[in-house]
Design an enzyme around this catalytic site. Structure first.
Site, PDB file in Angstrom:
ATOM      1  N   ASP A  49       0.826  -1.211   0.000  1.00  0.00           N
ATOM      2  CA  ASP A  49       0.000   0.000   0.000  1.00  0.00           C
ATOM      3  C   ASP A  49       0.858   1.256   0.000  1.00  0.00           C
ATOM      4  OD1 ASP A  49       0.871  -0.151   2.618  1.00  0.00           O
ATOM      5  OD2 ASP A  49      -1.121  -0.068   3.523  1.00  0.00           O
ATOM      6  N   SER A  50       2.168   1.086   0.087  1.00  0.00           N
ATOM      7  CA  SER A  50       3.089   2.213  -0.121  1.00  0.00           C
ATOM      8  C   SER A  50       2.922   2.807  -1.511  1.00  0.00           C
ATOM      9  CB  SER A  50       4.538   1.763   0.084  1.00  0.00           C
ATOM     10  OG  SER A  50       4.819   0.590  -0.666  1.00  0.00           O
ATOM     11  N   ASP A  88      -1.062  -6.212  -0.202  1.00  0.00           N
ATOM     12  CA  ASP A  88      -1.487  -5.566   1.035  1.00  0.00           C
ATOM     13  C   ASP A  88      -2.993  -5.358   1.062  1.00  0.00           C
ATOM     14  OD1 ASP A  88       0.628  -5.181   2.773  1.00  0.00           O
ATOM     15  OD2 ASP A  88       1.219  -3.257   1.925  1.00  0.00           O
ATOM     16  N   LYS A 118      -1.438  -9.499   2.912  1.00  0.00           N
ATOM     17  CA  LYS A 118      -0.732  -9.034   4.106  1.00  0.00           C
ATOM     18  C   LYS A 118      -1.610  -8.033   4.835  1.00  0.00           C
ATOM     19  CE  LYS A 118       2.897  -6.145   4.002  1.00  0.00           C
ATOM     20  NZ  LYS A 118       2.438  -5.015   4.882  1.00  0.00           N
ATOM     21  N   GLU A 120      -1.830  -5.612   8.715  1.00  0.00           N
ATOM     22  CA  GLU A 120      -1.074  -5.076   9.846  1.00  0.00           C
ATOM     23  C   GLU A 120      -1.769  -5.386  11.166  1.00  0.00           C
ATOM     24  OE1 GLU A 120       0.576  -1.218   7.278  1.00  0.00           O
ATOM     25  OE2 GLU A 120      -0.418  -0.899   9.202  1.00  0.00           O
ATOM     26  N   GLU A 186       8.857  -4.270  11.065  1.00  0.00           N
ATOM     27  CA  GLU A 186       9.284  -2.971  10.541  1.00  0.00           C
ATOM     28  C   GLU A 186       9.738  -2.050  11.664  1.00  0.00           C
ATOM     29  OE1 GLU A 186       7.889   0.740   7.662  1.00  0.00           O
ATOM     30  OE2 GLU A 186       6.636  -1.058   7.798  1.00  0.00           O
TER      31      GLU A 186
END
Length: 277
Positions: A49-50, A88, A118, A120, A186
């Site tokens: 998602d970056s 993501d 993925k 978080e 991270e």
């Protein structure tokens, strides 16, 4: 099988089985040409998602949508044959309930062909991870600095220092027990990352963590020097393509203004006359 047959892309169980072995290699990708460069070199490629910050100019990952992730996932999938693709889940697509998480994860996998998603979160997301895994959705977890939570974390700060390390250990154990096949660490202190790596049964993928992790990931535009808005401490630039691109654009502009481009070799003459019989 032919000696020239393409290598089969790893599956989540293959990634899990690499725990403690040769380090796993990963980069982000958002486009077909970049994915083609990584195919077979990276064990898995993350459609992160970056992309919101790197390609769309957003101030954070919070504005990234499901449609954006699916669009870029489809583009990356066209360039991969020998590397697994992980996509993501964007902010707001999985936190509300495990049922919503399943619906959105299933949509991502169905529409992109991803090998896994993925998401978080640690202890608080363990139940959701287990719910997805038992229903056929392989999950890569992400703990430590979780960019979708920067407003509550107070920015892009190192996570897990001091007493906070115990919480990250609990997060890592929780996602491992829930069935995640790997976990991204991270911006975690090196000693803590090494401790987590030694304690849990699944591979750890470091980004600003430790060389002792079971693998590493970077944002490709960071490591190539294409994204220059800022440079995190954990980024090593293996090239400076942004500088090269700026110089090329300037050279092009200079030649156009001086009428040096296009030159004779770049234009077309009149058609040759037809031969007479």
């Amino acid at each position: 099988m032919s000696a020239t047959a393409p290598k089969r892309a790893p599956m989540p169980d293959d990634i899990r089985a690499r725990k403690g072995g040769v380090p796993l290699v990963s980069l982000t990708a958002y486009t077909t040409p970049m994915a083609e460069l990584m195919d077979g070199v990276c064990d898995f490629v993350l459609v992160g998602d970056s992309v919101g910050m790197v390609l769309h100019g957003l101030p954070s990952t919070l504005g990234v949508t499901m449609e954006m992730m699916i669009l870029h996932g489809q583009a990356v999938a066209r360039g991969l044959h020998s590397s697994m693709m992980v996509v993501d889940m964007p902010f707001g697509s999985y936190e509300q309930s495990r049922e919503l998480a399943f619906a959105n994860a299933a949509r991502i996998m169905a529409e992109t062909g991803a090998g896994a998603v993925k998401l978080e979160g640690g202890v608080e997301m363990a139940d959701t991870i287990a719910f997805l895994v038992v229903r056929g959705i392989p999950v890569m977890a992400h703990i430590g600095l979780t960019p979708q939570s920067i407003n509550t974390l107070g920015g892009y700060k190192v996570q897990g220092r001091g007493d906070a390390g115990e919480q990250l250990l609990a997060d890592a154990q929780a996602v491992s027990d829930a069935g995640a096949f790997a976990v991204v660490l991270e911006k975690v202190p090196q000693n803590l990352a090494d401790d987590i790596t030694a304690r849990i049964a699944i591979p750890t993928i470091g980004i600003g963590a430790s060389a002792g992790c079971d693998g590493q990931i970077l944002v490709v535009d960071d490591m190539l020097g294409l994204f220059t808005a800022f440079k995190a401490k954990f980024v090593k630039r293996y090239a400076h393509l942004g500088d090269d691109a700026r110089a090329a654009v300037s050279a092009y502009a200079d030649e156009v203004r001086a009428r040096k481009f296009p030159a004779v070799e770049h234009v077309f003459g009149d058609a040759a006359p037809e031969a007479k019989s």
